[in-house]
Design a protein around this motif. Structure first.
Motif, PDB file in Angstrom:
ATOM      1  N   SER A  93       0.488   2.025  -0.369  1.00 25.31           N
ATOM      2  CA  SER A  93       1.812   2.144  -0.977  1.00 25.31           C
ATOM      3  C   SER A  93       2.836   2.572   0.065  1.00 25.31           C
ATOM      4  O   SER A  93       4.004   2.237  -0.035  1.00 25.31           O
ATOM      5  CB  SER A  93       1.770   3.146  -2.126  1.00 25.31           C
ATOM      6  N   GLY A  94       2.406   3.314   1.056  1.00 24.21           N
ATOM      7  CA  GLY A  94       3.341   3.836   2.047  1.00 24.21           C
ATOM      8  C   GLY A  94       3.732   2.778   3.054  1.00 24.21           C
ATOM      9  O   GLY A  94       2.864   2.172   3.665  1.00 24.21           O
ATOM     10  N   PRO A  95       5.047   2.545   3.227  1.00 24.55           N
ATOM     11  CA  PRO A  95       5.457   1.574   4.248  1.00 24.55           C
ATOM     12  C   PRO A  95       5.069   2.021   5.657  1.00 24.55           C
ATOM     13  O   PRO A  95       5.089   1.228   6.577  1.00 24.55           O
ATOM     14  CB  PRO A  95       6.984   1.495   4.072  1.00 24.55           C
ATOM     15  N   TRP A  97       2.008   3.502   6.064  1.00 25.42           N
ATOM     16  CA  TRP A  97       0.550   3.645   5.964  1.00 25.42           C
ATOM     17  C   TRP A  97       0.116   5.111   5.924  1.00 25.42           C
ATOM     18  O   TRP A  97      -0.845   5.495   6.565  1.00 25.42           O
ATOM     19  CB  TRP A  97      -0.159   2.903   7.109  1.00 25.42           C
ATOM     20  N   MET A  98       0.866   5.954   5.179  1.00 23.78           N
ATOM     21  CA  MET A  98       0.394   7.323   4.986  1.00 23.78           C
ATOM     22  C   MET A  98      -0.898   7.320   4.180  1.00 23.78           C
ATOM     23  O   MET A  98      -1.631   8.297   4.185  1.00 23.78           O
ATOM     24  CB  MET A  98       1.458   8.141   4.260  1.00 23.78           C
ATOM     25  N   ASP A  99      -1.145   6.226   3.471  1.00 24.30           N
ATOM     26  CA  ASP A  99      -2.387   6.074   2.704  1.00 24.30           C
ATOM     27  C   ASP A  99      -3.097   4.803   3.153  1.00 24.30           C
ATOM     28  O   ASP A  99      -3.183   3.833   2.416  1.00 24.30           O
ATOM     29  CB  ASP A  99      -2.102   6.025   1.200  1.00 24.30           C
ATOM     30  N   ASP A 276       1.377   4.831  -6.251  1.00 20.68           N
ATOM     31  CA  ASP A 276       2.737   5.360  -6.190  1.00 20.68           C
ATOM     32  C   ASP A 276       2.798   6.469  -5.157  1.00 20.68           C
ATOM     33  O   ASP A 276       1.893   7.300  -5.081  1.00 20.68           O
ATOM     34  CB  ASP A 276       3.148   5.915  -7.563  1.00 20.68           C
ATOM     35  N   HIS A 277       3.879   6.478  -4.428  1.00 26.26           N
ATOM     36  CA  HIS A 277       3.952   7.381  -3.282  1.00 26.26           C
ATOM     37  C   HIS A 277       5.360   7.929  -3.154  1.00 26.26           C
ATOM     38  O   HIS A 277       6.343   7.224  -3.410  1.00 26.26           O
ATOM     39  CB  HIS A 277       3.568   6.590  -2.034  1.00 26.26           C
ATOM     40  N   ARG A 278       5.448   9.194  -2.762  1.00 29.61           N
ATOM     41  CA  ARG A 278       6.751   9.761  -2.460  1.00 29.61           C
ATOM     42  C   ARG A 278       6.630  10.593  -1.188  1.00 29.61           C
ATOM     43  O   ARG A 278       5.651  11.295  -0.985  1.00 29.61           O
ATOM     44  CB  ARG A 278       7.218  10.628  -3.627  1.00 29.61           C
ATOM     45  N   MET A 279       7.640  10.482  -0.325  1.00 28.38           N
ATOM     46  CA  MET A 279       7.652  11.293   0.902  1.00 28.38           C
ATOM     47  C   MET A 279       9.066  11.781   1.171  1.00 28.38           C
ATOM     48  O   MET A 279      10.042  11.183   0.712  1.00 28.38           O
ATOM     49  CB  MET A 279       7.110  10.485   2.080  1.00 28.38           C
ATOM     50  N   THR A 280       9.162  12.886   1.897  1.00 31.93           N
ATOM     51  CA  THR A 280      10.478  13.468   2.182  1.00 31.93           C
ATOM     52  C   THR A 280      10.519  13.969   3.623  1.00 31.93           C
ATOM     53  O   THR A 280       9.481  14.179   4.250  1.00 31.93           O
ATOM     54  CB  THR A 280      10.777  14.684   1.286  1.00 31.93           C
TER      55      THR A 280
HETATM   56 CU   LIG Z   1       5.015   7.670   3.212  1.00 32.13          CU
END
Ligand SMILES: [Cu+2]
Length: 689
Positions: A93-95, A97-99, A276-280
């Motif tokens: 989900s992470g653009p 690739w955090m996952d 689903d992913h959220r990052m800040t």
């Molecule tokens: Cu991310």
């Protein structure tokens, strides 16, 4: 939109067999050219399953944070290395690739983790120019009787470097027709320490729940699996943001027909995942001024199927099948303290791959064996229109309008060929040669990143990029040679390889004038000094090297083993080197084992890496060595205790694949390559019943 699930079901019906009973009984020993990492024996307490891959020759890990290891194999990484879990693909989900796909494999519940050595058979993965990894979860066993038998496995581990712990419980119940699995995992850790301080933010927390049900009747097995992943606040200091959440539902339905002994096998997988992913950039690290707070909400929806039939005959076997995988990505950036700011990073960016393949495994005679594969993939990509606050500035507006008026749907037709041969020269010695021509179509980031950003699938080079809709697929031409030697006490498996990649996709200095203008304008406005952006373009590259694993049994209790890896990656069209290539490295391990306990010490040595990419502004890294030791004791048949110390001498070192520090930290400068973890004592308890 096309729906691969229905295609898959239709395909499954067509594929159902019209087998006869006249197939002759024949036993063929499958000799996978893989390295299986024995997950039970390997004493890895890292929450990152990717770290286990370092036990296989040719493999390393690009690290951007404690949960985000991206497998690297012979200098290739990201979407160039295929990963499947129980036959299912997954697009992160992470653009950034955090996952990565492998982050959805649960260490304590794996039955096996396999990495294909060198050229990947066409039946194993759709696009795998750089290697393939296959993780299989333990689903429990069918038994022979009516009564349900209960079994289970509990793992608890703790480590000092980040006060991390991991708890995992899996319970299985099975009789001859049914099997049920229920499993739960929880893990967390604080910021990791190194000799001179803390690496921030490297805290993490994750929960995972799995349910499975299998039904077997005669030769038929039906299996339904569900997994729920819930990752919370987790740092990624090598990237511009940190993980706030990764929530995923993973579904898998598979059917297998196993006609033993006639040797007909049919395997059908239907799978889906909803991530689903959220990052800040303001929660886990020191926040920038409020105007530059950014929150990214991203999602990917994945659907796929595989259908494969294996047919044995007198001289070998056929594997014939087809597969489909569809991934859809959305990514939106906002600023919670400024409701006016918005940015559509990716809108409905879609990538579908449909493939059909045939593979022949042929036993020519008692000495010669071959594998020949042919695959056709059709790749269809598209993306929706975009907009955002940066498009209120003229260069941003130009980029947006150019993207929205471009023909964004792109199709590629790729034909892959594989030919491999083994020659058994004697009881101890077997020679190997392989040839392949394989394709990889661009990722959605490489094609559809419209505004200069760092959303690059985890490259973590600190550069902003724009995509290029018109990119061509990469074409990899590979040749490899090797030897497998094995006598009573020594095994040795060296390989040499050469991989020429035409149209290798690489960031090159951008000639998109509005992209360059925008980055310079933003530098003036924000007082930043970001370099001019890169653009993904087709260049030419070559990768070559060798790798080796060996094991030597010295007497009844003692053994030694090790790895040697060397890879060189270069541009062919200019005199630059490729970015983020593992330095030459070697591992030597000494083990002592008895029936109930074992102890080992290993030395891991990395050479400096001074073959770095100027284009990516890559920094050189010094060489280093680290010593690890561990011991385990099988206290009772069901209870195993283990403990160890990694980086015994608390050596300060920098992993060349570890990325640069992007978060304010009094112990590590920004832009400095991140240090590896300091001394880490750990303990693990495994209880099986
Ligand atoms: Cu991310």
């Amino acid at each position: 939109m096309r729906n691969p699930i229905y295609l898959g079901l239709a395909a499954a019906l067509i594929a159902l067999p019209s087998y006869g009973d006249d197939l002759e009984e024949l036993i063929v020993t499958a000799r996978h050219d893989t390295r299986t990492i024995n997950v039970t024996d390997e004493l890895s307490i890292s929450p990152d399953v990717a770290q286990l891959l370092k036990k296989a020759p040719g493999a390393s890990v690009n690290g951007n944070g404690p949960l985000t290891g991206i497998p690297q194999y012979r200098g290739m990484y990201g979407p160039r290395v295929a990963t499947s879990m129980n036959g299912a693909q997954l697009a992160p989900s992470g653009p950034n690739w955090m996952d990565p796909p492998i982050s959805y494999a649960v260490g304590g519940q794996l039955e096996s983790l396999e990495i294909y050595r060198g050229i990947v058979p066409v039946s194993v993965a759709q696009e795998a120019i750089g290697g393939a990894i296959d993780a299989r979860a333990n689903r429990g066993n069918f038994t022979t009787g009516e009564d349900f038998e209960l079994s289970g496995r509990m793992i608890g581990s703790a480590q000092t470097v980040n006060s991390g712990y991991h708890l995992n419980t899996a319970v299985y119940a099975g009789n001859r027709n049914h099997r049920i699995k229920a499993a739960a995992m929880t893990e967390s850790g604080d910021d990791a320490e190194f000799k001179d301080g803390d690496i921030t933010p490297t805290e993490y927390e994750r929960q995972r729940y799995d349910l499975g049900y299998g039904f077997r009747s005669g030769d038929h097995t039906l299996q339904l699996d569900y997994g729920y992943n819930d990752t919370g606040d987790s740092g990624t200091p090598a990237l511009p943001m940190d993980i706030e959440s990764i929530e995923g539902d993973l579904y898998n339905l598979s059917y297998t027909l196993d006609r033993d002994p006639s040797g007909l096998q049919i395997a059908i997988d239907l799978y889906a995942s909803d991530l689903d992913h959220r990052m800040t950039n303001y929660e886990l690290r020191d926040a920038p001024p409020v105007a530059r707070w950014r929150r990214n909400t991203a999602a990917s929806d994945n659907l796929g199927f595989n259908v494969a039939t294996t047919l044995l005959d007198e001289t070998g076997r056929w594997v014939i099948g087809f597969d489909g995988f569809s991934a859809e990505h959305d990514s939106d950036i906002d600023n919670p303290s400024n409701p006016m700011f918005f940015l559509t990073n990716f809108n409905n960016a879609e990538r579908d791959v449909y493939g059909v393949f045939a593979e022949r495994h042929q036993e020519f005679n008692s000495a010669w064996r071959g594998e020949f594969g042919l695959r056709y993939n059709r790749v269809e990509m598209d993306a929706g229109k975009v907009d955002g606050t940066p498009a209120t500035m003229p260069p941003g507006q130009m980029l947006r309008d150019a993207f929205n008026s471009a023909q964004r749907d792109q199709d590629d037709n790729n034909i892959d060929l594989v030919a491999r041969a083994w020659y058994k020269a004697s009881e101890t010695t077997s020679w190997y040669a392989g040839l392949a021509r394989k394709h990889r179509s661009p990722s959605y980031q490489e094609r559809y990143l419209w505004l200069p950003l760092e959303a690059t699938g985890g490259l973590a080079d600190g550069n902003t990029y724009t995509g290029n809709i018109k990119l061509d697929p990469e074409v990899s031409n590979q040749v490899e040679f090797g030897l497998d030697y094995s006598n009573d006490s020594l095994t040795l498996s060296p390989r040499i390889f050469y991989n020429k990649v035409d149209d290798y996709i690489q960031g090159t200095p951008s000639e998109v004038a509005p992209a360059v203008m925008l980055v310079r304008m933003l530098n003036d406005m924000n007082g930043t000094s970001n370099p001019d952006p890169l653009q993904f373009n087709n260049v030419d590259a070559e990768l070559y090297g060798f790798d080796l694993d060996w094991a030597w049994r010295v007497g009844e209790h003692w053994s030694m083993s090790g790895l040697v890896n060397y890879v060189r990656g270069k541009r062919d069209d200019t005199s630059d080197d490729l970015y983020r290539i593992a330095p030459p490295n070697a591992t030597v391990r000494l083990d002592y084992s008895t029936a109930s306990w074992s102890a080992g010490i290993e030395s891991v040595m990395y050479a400096k890496q001074d073959n770095v990419s100027d284009t990516n502004r890559e920094q050189e890294t010094s060489g280093y060595g680290v010593v690890n030791m561990s011991a385990s004791w099988q206290a009772t048949p069901s209870l195993q205790l283990a403990a160890g110390v990694d980086n015994l001498f608390d050596r300060k070192y920098r992993d060349h694949l570890g990325g640069y520090n992007r978060a304010a930290n009094e112990d590590i400068d920004r832009g400095e390559r991140l240090p590896g973890y300091g001394v880490n004592a750990f303990a693990r308890v495994v209880y099986e019943f």
